[in-house]
Design a protein around this motif. Structure first.
Motif: not given
Length: 109
Positions: A38-51
Motif C-alpha cells: 500500500d505504501e509502494l502504491l501510494d508512492f507510485i500513484t500519488r507522489r511520483l505522479s506529482g513530480i
C-alpha cells in the motif's frame, strides 16, 4: 536540467535511499524501502505522479535478498598506479550504493 530536478525531488523523499542519473534505458534510477505494498502504491500513484518531468516508471520489487553489499572499494585510476605525485597522498575511496533499484524513470523520446 529536468533530469537533475527529478533526481533531486526523488532524493528528498525519506523512503528513497539511492538516486543515480544514468546512461542506458533509463535517465534516473531510484531505490526505496516501503513497509507495505500500500505504501509502494501510494508512492507510485500519488507522489511520483506529482513530480514534473516523470513521464514513465518501471517498478520492481525485491522478493528475497541473496546478498547486499553497501560499501565498494574503488581502484585507483590506471595513470596513477605505482607512483605518488608530489604533494598528494594516496588513499582508498569508498562509496555507498545500492544494487537493487526499484524504479527506472524515462524521459519522452
Amino acid at each position: 536540467r529536468k533530469i537533475r530536478a527529478v533526481a533531486q525531488r526523488l532524493a528528498a523523499a525519506p523512503e528513497v535511499y539511492f538516486v543515480g542519473i544514468t546512461t542506458g534505458g533509463y535517465d534516473v534510477l531510484a531505490a526505496a524501502v516501503f513497509r507495505s505494498n500500500d505504501e509502494l502504491l501510494d508512492f507510485i500513484t500519488r507522489r511520483l505522479s506529482g513530480i514534473p518531468g516523470i513521464v514513465r516508471t518501471s517498478t520492481s520489487s525485491v522478493l528475497h535478498v541473496v546478498k547486499r553489499t553497501m560499501t565498494f572499494l574503488l581502484p585507483e585510476p590506471a595513470a596513477s598506479r605505482g607512483r605518488l605525485r608530489r604533494g598528494r597522498v594516496r588513499r582508498e575511496t569508498r562509496r555507498a550504493g545500492s544494487q537493487t533499484p526499484t524504479a527506472g524513470l524515462r524521459r519522452p523520446r
